[in-house]
Design an enzyme around this catalytic site. Structure first.
Site, PDB file in Angstrom:
ATOM      1  N   TYR A  32      46.386  33.130  36.938  1.00  0.00           N
ATOM      2  CA  TYR A  32      46.772  32.730  38.284  1.00  0.00           C
ATOM      3  C   TYR A  32      48.049  33.419  38.725  1.00  0.00           C
ATOM      4  O   TYR A  32      48.734  34.053  37.912  1.00  0.00           O
ATOM      5  CB  TYR A  32      46.921  31.204  38.363  1.00  0.00           C
ATOM      6  N   LYS A 150      49.664  35.316  32.449  1.00  0.00           N
ATOM      7  CA  LYS A 150      49.831  34.110  33.279  1.00  0.00           C
ATOM      8  C   LYS A 150      48.522  33.322  33.323  1.00  0.00           C
ATOM      9  O   LYS A 150      47.785  33.356  34.310  1.00  0.00           O
ATOM     10  CB  LYS A 150      50.312  34.499  34.683  1.00  0.00           C
ATOM     11  N   GLU A 182      61.920  29.743  27.898  1.00  0.00           N
ATOM     12  CA  GLU A 182      61.940  29.681  29.369  1.00  0.00           C
ATOM     13  C   GLU A 182      61.742  28.227  29.800  1.00  0.00           C
ATOM     14  O   GLU A 182      61.571  27.346  28.966  1.00  0.00           O
ATOM     15  CB  GLU A 182      60.855  30.579  29.970  1.00  0.00           C
ATOM     16  N   LEU A 206      56.939  34.548  30.202  1.00  0.00           N
ATOM     17  CA  LEU A 206      56.293  35.200  31.340  1.00  0.00           C
ATOM     18  C   LEU A 206      57.287  36.179  31.960  1.00  0.00           C
ATOM     19  O   LEU A 206      58.466  35.868  32.091  1.00  0.00           O
ATOM     20  CB  LEU A 206      55.870  34.157  32.386  1.00  0.00           C
TER      21      LEU A 206
HETATM   22  N1  PDD Z   1      55.417  29.592  37.575  1.00  0.00           N
HETATM   23  N2  PDD Z   1      57.794  31.239  33.386  1.00  0.00           N
HETATM   24  C1  PDD Z   1      56.746  30.429  33.526  1.00  0.00           C
HETATM   25  C2  PDD Z   1      56.219  29.736  32.331  1.00  0.00           C
HETATM   26  C3  PDD Z   1      56.170  30.236  34.795  1.00  0.00           C
HETATM   27  O1  PDD Z   1      55.104  29.414  34.932  1.00  0.00           O
HETATM   28  C4  PDD Z   1      56.723  30.899  35.920  1.00  0.00           C
HETATM   29  C5  PDD Z   1      56.154  30.751  37.300  1.00  0.00           C
HETATM   30  C6  PDD Z   1      57.843  31.746  35.720  1.00  0.00           C
HETATM   31  C7  PDD Z   1      58.482  32.493  36.846  1.00  0.00           C
HETATM   32  O2  PDD Z   1      57.677  33.565  37.286  1.00  0.00           O
HETATM   33  P1  PDD Z   1      57.719  34.080  38.786  1.00  0.00           P
HETATM   34  O3  PDD Z   1      59.128  34.433  39.076  1.00  0.00           O
HETATM   35  O4  PDD Z   1      56.841  35.272  38.767  1.00  0.00           O
HETATM   36  O5  PDD Z   1      57.211  32.970  39.653  1.00  0.00           O
HETATM   37  C8  PDD Z   1      58.338  31.894  34.442  1.00  0.00           C
HETATM   38  C9  PDD Z   1      54.764  29.420  38.845  1.00  0.00           C
HETATM   39  C10 PDD Z   1      55.703  29.444  39.996  1.00  0.00           C
HETATM   40  C11 PDD Z   1      53.906  28.163  38.783  1.00  0.00           C
HETATM   41  O6  PDD Z   1      53.314  27.958  37.738  1.00  0.00           O
HETATM   42  O7  PDD Z   1      53.810  27.423  39.771  1.00  0.00           O
END
Ligand code: PDD
Length: 286
Positions: A32, A150, A182, A206
């Site tokens: 996703y 992801k 994270e 991620l």
């Molecule tokens: N989540 N780490 C994890 C485990 C994440 O699920 C996310 C993002 C990030 C940050 O990635 P980015 O900057 O590309 O959004 C880091 C999204 C926002 C979610 O699951 O809703």
């Protein structure tokens, strides 16, 4: 009622369906992306579409849509749902071959499933939560070993969020071998003086799209950047901490496991990076 996108069709949300045999549903066999919308425009669509392609490639999953068409679907959903500030959720799964089997179905005959929907979030940029800052607990990171992909396997991050809520906090940072990986849905940072410290990229985290942009802006603003892991103890002694994600941009952290950071209010560096990020990304939004 929202209009959503499913496998080539725009439908009212209550008419959109996916098979009960879909591997996303049965096996969490899906990936996703979440892209934010500010002023009716997409923030860093390019970064999210490149990461989507990578996630699909890593799982030998076929990409059901071209980048141009994907951009068009994002824009159309923003338009018909009249989103000024909010999010677009996109999911691609390996689809359904009408049964349950551990082996992947033949990609020649089984179409991936693609779903997109919008989330309307007025006040996303001018967020009260960002003015207050987040309280964090630490939890053990027991997720699988390919967190750079992801995937929709979000059960443990959801549990982490609930553990945080139960403790009267906002979110959890996950810790592996004594070092922070994270947040449940964001990347984690600490600040010491003019230096920003965040975990190096690898399979343990991620590769955040927001992370890449924020580090670029930090370097441009002459801040020092150290990409290395840090412990909860080091974070508790830091001047500031924050997280980044597409859904919360730059979010200051004010407390970790009951210990207030600095003077317990959002830090200067975090707030400045949030402002720079929002300003700069709005300029190049599509
Ligand atoms: N989540 N780490 C994890 C485990 C994440 O699920 C996310 C993002 C990030 C940050 O990635 P980015 O900057 O590309 O959004 C880091 C999204 C926002 C979610 O699951 O809703």
């Amino acid at each position: 009622m929202r209009t959503v996108y499913v496998n080539g069709q725009y439908l009212p949300e209550n008419e959109a369906t996916v098979s009960i045999f879909d591997r996303g549903f049965l096996m969490a066999d899906g990936v996703y992306e979440v892209t934010s919308v500010l002023g009716g425009k997409l923030i860093d669509f390019e970064g999210h579409s490149v990461r989507l392609e990578r996630s699909l490639r890593e799982l030998d999953m076929r990409n059901p849509i071209s980048k141009e068409d994907l951009l068009e679907v994002h824009r159309e959903l923003v338009r018909v749902n009249e989103i000024d500030e909010g999010l677009i959720y996109l999911q691609v799964t390996r689809g359904s071959d009408g049964d349950r089997d551990f082996a992947f179905p033949d990609p020649e005959t089984t179409e991936p499933t693609i779903v997109l929907f919008t989330q309307n979030k007025p006040g996303l940029a001018d967020s009260p939560a960002a003015k207050k800052g987040a309280k964090i607990i630490s939890i053990e990171d027991i997720r699988w070993g390919r967190r750079d992909i992801k995937t929709v396997q979000l059960l443990y991050p959801s549990m982490g969020k609930m553990m945080a809520k139960k403790a009267g906090c906002d979110d959890a940072w996950m810790v592996q071998d004594g070092m922070v990986t994270e947040g449940t849905s964001n990347n984690a940072y600490i600040v010491k003086g003019n230096k920003i410290i965040t975990r190096h990229l690898g399979t343990e985290i991620l590769h955040g799209i927001t992370r890449a942009a924020v580090l670029r802006f930090a370097a441009e603003a002459q801040m020092e950047i150290e990409e290395r892991s840090f412990s909860i103890e080091e974070a508790q002694e830091a001047d500031e901490a924050f997280t980044t994600s597409a859904s919360a941009f730059v979010m200051p952290v004010v407390e970790i496991d009951g210990v207030a950071l600095g003077d317990g209010v959002p830090g200067k560096v975090a707030l400045r990076l949030r402002e720079i990020y929002l300003d700069e990304m709005r300029k190049v939004a599509v």
